[in-house]
Design a protein around this motif. Structure first.
Motif, short mmCIF file in Angstrom:
data_model
loop_
_atom_site.label_atom_id
_atom_site.label_comp_id
_atom_site.label_asym_id
_atom_site.label_seq_id
_atom_site.Cartn_x
_atom_site.Cartn_y
_atom_site.Cartn_z
N THR A 170 0.85 -1.19 0.00
CA THR A 170 0.00 0.00 0.00
C THR A 170 0.89 1.25 0.00
N GLY A 171 0.27 2.39 -0.21
CA GLY A 171 1.03 3.64 -0.13
C GLY A 171 1.66 3.83 1.23
N ALA A 172 0.88 3.52 2.30
CA ALA A 172 1.41 3.68 3.66
C ALA A 172 2.58 2.74 3.91
N GLU A 173 2.47 1.49 3.45
CA GLU A 173 3.55 0.53 3.64
C GLU A 173 4.80 0.96 2.87
N SER A 192 -2.78 0.02 -7.88
CA SER A 192 -4.00 0.75 -8.30
C SER A 192 -3.75 2.23 -8.53
N TYR A 193 -2.53 2.69 -8.23
CA TYR A 193 -2.23 4.12 -8.35
C TYR A 193 -1.99 4.51 -9.81
N GLY A 207 0.47 9.81 -11.56
CA GLY A 207 0.54 10.95 -10.66
C GLY A 207 0.63 10.54 -9.21
N ASN A 208 -0.12 9.50 -8.82
CA ASN A 208 -0.07 9.03 -7.44
C ASN A 208 1.25 8.34 -7.12
N HIS A 209 1.84 7.64 -8.09
CA HIS A 209 3.18 7.10 -7.89
C HIS A 209 4.16 8.24 -7.56
N GLN A 210 4.02 9.34 -8.31
CA GLN A 210 4.92 10.47 -8.11
C GLN A 210 4.70 11.11 -6.74
N LYS A 211 3.45 11.16 -6.32
CA LYS A 211 3.16 11.71 -4.99
C LYS A 211 3.85 10.91 -3.90
N VAL A 212 3.85 9.57 -4.04
CA VAL A 212 4.46 8.72 -3.02
C VAL A 212 5.95 9.03 -2.88
N ILE A 213 6.67 9.11 -4.01
CA ILE A 213 8.12 9.33 -3.87
C ILE A 213 8.42 10.77 -3.45
N LEU A 214 7.54 11.72 -3.80
CA LEU A 214 7.73 13.09 -3.31
C LEU A 214 7.55 13.13 -1.79
N ILE A 215 6.48 12.52 -1.30
CA ILE A 215 6.23 12.50 0.14
C ILE A 215 7.37 11.79 0.87
N ALA A 216 7.83 10.67 0.28
CA ALA A 216 8.92 9.91 0.90
C ALA A 216 10.19 10.75 1.04
N ALA A 217 10.47 11.58 0.04
CA ALA A 217 11.66 12.42 0.09
C ALA A 217 11.49 13.58 1.06
#
Length: 298
Positions: free
Chosen positions: A94-97, A131-132, A135-145
């Motif tokens: 998941t995004g959270a994981e 399921s992302y 754009g949502n993939h990009q959001k995940v790595i932006l948030i992670a950074a």
């Protein structure tokens, strides 16, 4: 502690007979936001791979906070976070994981800021990565950074796939990072993004850094655009020193001027100008002054 976040000296990378990066000398101060521009093949991604220690230089060296990027990659990576234009994530998580895993890899997470970023970027962290959207993939790595509050953010086309609202959220985050004293090295094709965020801009051409400075310092690369409207006949501006690209449309004339605008102003005033507009070149116009309309060096 070094007050220079990023430094390269004679950094060069060759692939056979192809010179991807040619004796790059670059210095970025702590707390600075620097844009890095150039078309595909100019050497931007090669530079970033060398900074991350993912590729070995043919010659020269690169340092992050005084640490050699090749000799001390673990130490340098503790102080930076990287965002690529293409996110390769674990589809079954998941995004959270995913965020939890990436946070553990880095070793520190500002959890309150992470939760704030999830809300800002309108990400549903309970969904599986498979399921992302892009754009949502990009959001995940932006948030992670961003959530690890690194001393240095290295961003390579970070808003790829984001809609305009999310691009604005990203810009706000970069401005916050600058306010906290973080350093940002931003490679992007989004001229408006670079112009809005960056303290200085570097332009690469054929692997060489051909321009580096603030937008004000780089204005000499392109001309000032002037538009004037007259209540009578339009004067011949083509003979005025420094004036070029004269276009007339009825009572309106448009031209470009380099150097002093005083000769042009005198001619316009004498001819009975009724409206006068001028604007300095945008970053896109500065970039095109180096590459031309077709994106090739001129």
């Amino acid at each position: 502690m070094s007050d220079t976040a990023l430094r390269t000296e004679g950094l060069t990378k060759r692939f056979g007979d192809v010179v991807a990066l040619d004796h790059l000398d670059l210095e970025v101060a702590q707390g600075e936001v620097v844009g890095y521009l150039g078309p595909n093949g100019a050497g931007k991604t090669t530079t970033i791979r060398l900074l991350l220690g993912l590729s070995r230089p043919t010659a020269g060296r690169a340092e992050i906070f005084g640490l050699d990027c090749q000799r001390k990659p673990v130490e340098t990576h503790r102080r930076l976070a990287f965002v690529a234009g293409e996110a390769n994530l674990w589809r079954s998580l998941t995004g959270a994981e995913t965020l939890a895993l990436l946070g553990r890899v880095h070793g520190q997470v500002d959890e309150a800021y992470r939760d704030e970023l999830i809300e800002r970027f309108d990400l549903d962290p309970t969904k599986k990565v498979r399921s992302y959207s892009k754009g949502n993939h990009q959001k995940v790595i932006l948030i992670a950074a961003l959530m690890v509050r690194p001393d240095l953010l290295i961003l390579d086309e970070p808003t790829s796939g984001l809609d305009p609202l999310m691009e604005q959220a990203f810009r706000h985050c970069v401005q916050e990072a600058r306010g906290r004293g973080q350093t940002v090295f931003l490679s992007s094709h989004m001229m408006s993004e670079v112009e809005a965020l960056c303290d200085r801009v570097g332009i690469l051409r054929d692997g060489k850094l051909v321009e580096m400075g603030t937008l004000a310092e780089m204005r000499h690369l392109s001309a000032l655009t002037v538009e004037a409207r007259f209540d009578g006949s339009i004067p011949d501006l083509s003979v005025v020193p420094g004036v070029s690209a004269v276009e007339a449309d009825g009572s309106l004339v448009r031209c470009q001027v380099r150097g002093s605008i005083e000769p042009l102003v005198k001619v316009l005033a004498a001819a009975g100008v009724t409206e006068l507009l001028s604007h300095e070149p945008s970053l896109e116009e500065l970039f095109l002054a180096q590459y031309g309309e077709d994106g090739h060096a001129g």
